[in-house]
Design a protein around this motif. Structure first.
Motif, short mmCIF file in Angstrom:
data_model
loop_
_atom_site.label_atom_id
_atom_site.label_comp_id
_atom_site.label_asym_id
_atom_site.label_seq_id
_atom_site.Cartn_x
_atom_site.Cartn_y
_atom_site.Cartn_z
N CYS A 13 0.83 -1.21 0.00
CA CYS A 13 0.00 0.00 0.00
C CYS A 13 0.86 1.25 0.00
O CYS A 13 0.55 2.24 -0.67
N SER A 49 -11.31 5.37 0.20
CA SER A 49 -10.75 4.03 0.01
C SER A 49 -11.47 3.00 0.89
O SER A 49 -11.60 1.83 0.52
N TRP A 52 -14.49 1.89 -0.92
CA TRP A 52 -14.15 0.90 -1.94
C TRP A 52 -13.92 -0.47 -1.31
O TRP A 52 -14.32 -1.49 -1.87
N ALA A 53 -13.25 -0.48 -0.17
CA ALA A 53 -13.02 -1.76 0.52
C ALA A 53 -14.34 -2.41 0.89
O ALA A 53 -14.53 -3.62 0.74
N VAL A 56 -16.00 -3.84 -2.22
CA VAL A 56 -15.39 -5.11 -2.62
C VAL A 56 -15.83 -6.22 -1.66
O VAL A 56 -16.16 -7.34 -2.09
N PHE A 130 -8.31 -3.46 -4.79
CA PHE A 130 -8.79 -4.33 -3.73
C PHE A 130 -9.21 -5.69 -4.28
O PHE A 130 -8.95 -6.73 -3.68
N VAL A 134 -6.20 -7.79 -2.57
CA VAL A 134 -6.64 -8.26 -1.25
C VAL A 134 -6.73 -9.78 -1.16
O VAL A 134 -6.27 -10.38 -0.17
N ILE A 148 -11.64 -8.34 5.17
CA ILE A 148 -11.36 -7.44 4.06
C ILE A 148 -11.37 -5.98 4.52
O ILE A 148 -10.55 -5.17 4.10
N LEU A 151 -8.08 -5.01 6.07
CA LEU A 151 -7.10 -4.65 5.05
C LEU A 151 -7.42 -3.28 4.45
O LEU A 151 -6.51 -2.50 4.14
N GLY A 152 -8.71 -2.99 4.29
CA GLY A 152 -9.09 -1.68 3.80
C GLY A 152 -8.67 -0.58 4.75
O GLY A 152 -8.22 0.50 4.33
N ASP A 155 -4.96 0.02 4.38
CA ASP A 155 -4.68 0.83 3.20
C ASP A 155 -5.02 2.29 3.44
O ASP A 155 -4.26 3.19 3.06
#
Length: 206
Positions: A13, A49, A52-53, A56, A130, A134, A148, A151-152, A155
């Motif tokens: 990232c 972001s 977006w995570a 996804v 992602f 990911v 997830i 991880l988002g 980032d």
């Protein structure tokens, strides 16, 4: 998920955040009006972001991967938005400094934060990142919305940290940046860069 996997993802990232992109130029553009506005734009980008995570994680971003039309629409709208920001920034470059005192103009925090959010939301490459990256860091037994989103969040924190560091670095040169000629020049340069990114984004999909 192991700590090693998280560190590896954070490192990736960071590498992607360092690469200049729309958010970089946008944050620097608002940072010329004062460090807090640049930081707010960075925070807006980080929030974008996270959206977006979440998309996804919920499977919504699969639409962008499977539907060329949807991807094209988001891409063009994002390019037009960058072009809009660049044109408006260029036309208002004289407003970056106070003609009377040479200092930053007063501004509301809303526009900078909102622009950061929209810039990220209208960049489908974040969603595709992602989607593509990911899963490489998720063990089969840990594929879940919560994982997830972790991880988002990583980032978002990394991206915000890097963009805020850019703003802080610019703030250290505040005396130089407050010179009207320098501020107008940098504002014009960042605006032209945003316009170029917008035109390039649109041209790539037409």
């Amino acid at each position: 998920m192991t700590g090693t996997a998280l560190l590896g993802f954070a490192g990736l990232c960071l590498l992607l955040a360092i690469a200049p992109g729309p958010d970089t130029f946008l944050v620097l553009r608002y940072g010329l009006a004062g460090p807090r506005f640049g930081v707010l734009a960075a925070a807006g980008s980080a929030i974008g972001s996270l959206f977006w995570a979440a998309a996804v994680a919920l499977g919504l971003a699969d639409l962008l991967r499977s539907s060329p039309t949807a991807f094209l629409v988001v891409k063009v709208v994002g390019g037009l938005y960058l072009l809009y920001l660049g044109v408006v920034g260029f036309l208002r470059r004289d407003e970056v400094v106070d003609p009377g005192g040479g200092g930053p103009v007063r501004s509301r925090w809303g526009p900078s934060f909102r622009s950061g959010v929209l810039s990220c939301l209208l960049n489908p490459k974040v969603g595709l990142f992602f989607l593509a990256v990911v899963p490489q860091f998720l063990p089969a037994e840990a594929i879940a919305v919560g994982t997830i989103m972790v991880l988002g969040l990583v980032d978002a924190v990394v991206a915000f940290g890097w963009l805020a560091a850019l703003v802080a670095g610019a703030a250290r040169a505040v005396g130089w940046l407050r010179r009207p000629r320098v501020s107008r020049g940098l504002a014009g340069l960042s605006s032209v860069a945003l316009c170029a990114l917008g035109v390039g984004t649109i041209a790539a999909v037409i």
